[in-house]
Design an enzyme around this catalytic site. Structure first.
Site, PDB file in Angstrom:
ATOM      1  CB  ALA A   1       0.177   6.840  -3.860  1.00 59.95           C
TER       2      ALA A   1
ATOM      3  CG  ASP B   1      -3.249   7.946  -1.355  1.00 57.33           C
ATOM      4  OD1 ASP B   1      -3.199   8.428  -0.214  1.00 57.33           O
ATOM      5  OD2 ASP B   1      -2.848   6.805  -1.644  1.00 57.33           O
TER       6      ASP B   1
ATOM      7  CE  LYS C   1      -5.144   5.397   4.613  1.00 51.65           C
ATOM      8  NZ  LYS C   1      -6.122   4.510   3.932  1.00 51.65           N
TER       9      LYS C   1
ATOM     10  NE  ARG D   1       0.182   1.433   3.355  1.00 51.21           N
ATOM     11  CZ  ARG D   1       1.099   2.347   3.563  1.00 51.21           C
ATOM     12  NH1 ARG D   1       2.390   2.023   3.613  1.00 51.21           N
ATOM     13  NH2 ARG D   1       0.794   3.622   3.726  1.00 51.21           N
TER      14      ARG D   1
HETATM   15  O1  MRU Z   1      -4.597   2.998   2.256  1.00 46.53           O
HETATM   16  P1  MRU Z   1      -3.124   3.248   2.139  1.00 46.53           P
HETATM   17  O2  MRU Z   1      -2.331   2.694   3.281  1.00 46.53           O
HETATM   18  O3  MRU Z   1      -2.593   2.825   0.787  1.00 46.53           O
HETATM   19  O4  MRU Z   1      -2.991   4.837   2.199  1.00 46.53           O
HETATM   20  C1  MRU Z   1      -1.719   5.409   2.050  1.00 46.53           C
HETATM   21  C2  MRU Z   1      -1.681   6.865   2.185  1.00 46.53           C
HETATM   22  O5  MRU Z   1      -2.686   7.526   2.330  1.00 46.53           O
HETATM   23  C3  MRU Z   1      -0.335   7.501   2.043  1.00 46.53           C
HETATM   24  O6  MRU Z   1      -0.248   8.657   2.841  1.00 46.53           O
HETATM   25  C4  MRU Z   1      -0.119   7.914   0.572  1.00 46.53           C
HETATM   26  O7  MRU Z   1      -0.347   6.835  -0.266  1.00 46.53           O
HETATM   27  C5  MRU Z   1       1.253   8.427   0.340  1.00 46.53           C
HETATM   28  S1  MRU Z   1       2.457   7.134   0.371  1.00 46.53           S
HETATM   29  C6  MRU Z   1       3.949   7.783  -0.035  1.00 46.53           C
END
Ligand code: MRU
Length: 355
Positions: free
Chosen positions: A54, A243, A254, A52
């Site tokens: 992005a 994301d 998030k 997980r």
């Molecule tokens: O649901 P997730 O764990 O994939 O959410 C991740 C996030 O919200 C991160 O802050 C975002 O992807 C940035 S990762 C460099």
């Protein structure tokens, strides 16, 4: 030397190799790996958040596209390209919000179509090379974000982050956490406050794990505690990941990020977002057009086994929220810091990144 976790996603071996992922659902109690040899395993690993974050999702999907075409027996080029489209369409259904997923899959499709003179075997190898380039470029982007963002972290600072935008979420140092790794390496002393990040606890399970492993001073907070800490004057700076960033600078990240931005504004704490250029989506005009993933309410009722809510209670379970650009002091990218954040400054930064 910066101590970051083992690689969250890696291609092992040649074209007949496999994709190895850290199973992030098992952290922090177990560091175990998943070996993926087919697209379906990749799709499920993304869906259930074994991988997980992005950028890591984008890299994994690109490698998943290679797995989906490498055993395609037909020697006709168009048949391989059709197969690639089918595989990419399928992978694109795994999660809707992080634009890096679609960015990476589109890049794989476009790349295959540039190999006009190549036979099927060469295209397959070319796709693997392209997926590895996406990974390597992301590693370089995380180092550049760290270099640009580290100056925001002064000796003695308190820095708040939400979710996990670290090495686990990218190819290397992360986005929001990259400036922290670099500032730590430069010898600055600061404290990171990590929101635990309900419901799936990426802050406590992942951010606290990777920062403490790297020797960075990290203190874990329940999500509702940050405002009190800000009022006490213990937070000088917020840095989160993203994301998807819309053309006007609105940021999906998030769930809970928006609340952090609002309380940061109320307490005069600068709120920064860190993201590579692959997270910008200029085709999405504002945050209102960003698709927000809704997840299984069971993640709230019994996210880690025992019930923490009545079994049938209704739950609202969006995985992300949108922070409007006006709450964001700056966006730390691999090309520099966009500050202030507006349609014009985002467009200018993306134009100069493309050159
Ligand atoms: O649901 P997730 O764990 O994939 O959410 C991740 C996030 O919200 C991160 O802050 C975002 O992807 C940035 S990762 C460099």
């Amino acid at each position: 030397m910066i101590t970051s976790p083992p690689l969250s996603v890696e291609w092992v071996g040649g074209l007949d190799g496999l994709v190895r992922l850290i199973d992030q659902t098992k952290l922090p109690t177990e560091l175990v790996f998943i070996e993926c040899r087919d697209t379906d395993t990749i799709w499920h690993a993304i869906k259930r958040l074994s991988v997980r974050g992005a950028p890591a999702i984008g890299i994994t999907a690109a490698m998943g596209a290679v797995l989906g075409v490498r055993d395609h027996a037909d020697e006709v080029r168009d048949s391989l390209l059709n197969r690639l489209d089918t595989v990419c369409d399928y992978l694109a259904t795994s999660r809707p919000t992080a634009v890096n997923l679609f960015w990476a899959l589109d890049r794989m499709r476009r790349f295959a179509r540039t190999m006009v003179e190549s036979d099927v075997a060469a295209i397959k190898q070319g796709l693997l090379d392209e997926a590895k380039r996406i990974r390597d470029e992301d590693a370089a982007m995380s180092r550049a974000i760290g270099a640009h963002g580290q100056f925001l972290i002064k000796d003695g600072s308190g820095v708040l982050t939400h979710c996990n935008a670290g090495a686990l979420a990218t190819a290397e140092l992360g986005t929001a956490l990259a400036p922290m790794y670099v500032a730590h390496e430069a010898g600055r002393e600061f404290r990171v406050f990590a929101d635990e990040t309900r419901p799936l606890l990426q802050g406590s399970r992942l951010t606290a794990w990777e920062l403490s492993r790297a020797g960075i001073d990290v203190t874990l907070l329940c999500d509702g505690m940050a405002a009190a800490l800000m009022r006490e004057g213990r937070i000088d700076l917020v840095i989160t990941g993203a994301d998807r960033i819309a053309a006007n600078g609105d940021v999906a990240n998030k769930i809970g990020t928006y609340s952090v931005a609002v309380i940061a504004k109320a307490h005069g704490v600068p709120f920064y977002v860190a993201a590579p250029t692959s997270t910008f989506d200029l085709d999405t005009p504002t945050g209102a057009a960003i698709p927000i993933e809704q997840r299984d309410p069971e993640e709230i009722r019994r996210g880690f086994g025992p019930a923490t809510a009545p079994p049938d209670v209704a739950c609202y379970c969006p995985a992300f929220d949108v922070t409007p650009a006006e709450l964001i002091r700056g966006i730390i990218t691999d090309k520099g810091v966009i500050e202030p954040v507006s349609v014009e400054t985002v467009a200018a930064a993306m134009r100069s990144a493309a050159n």
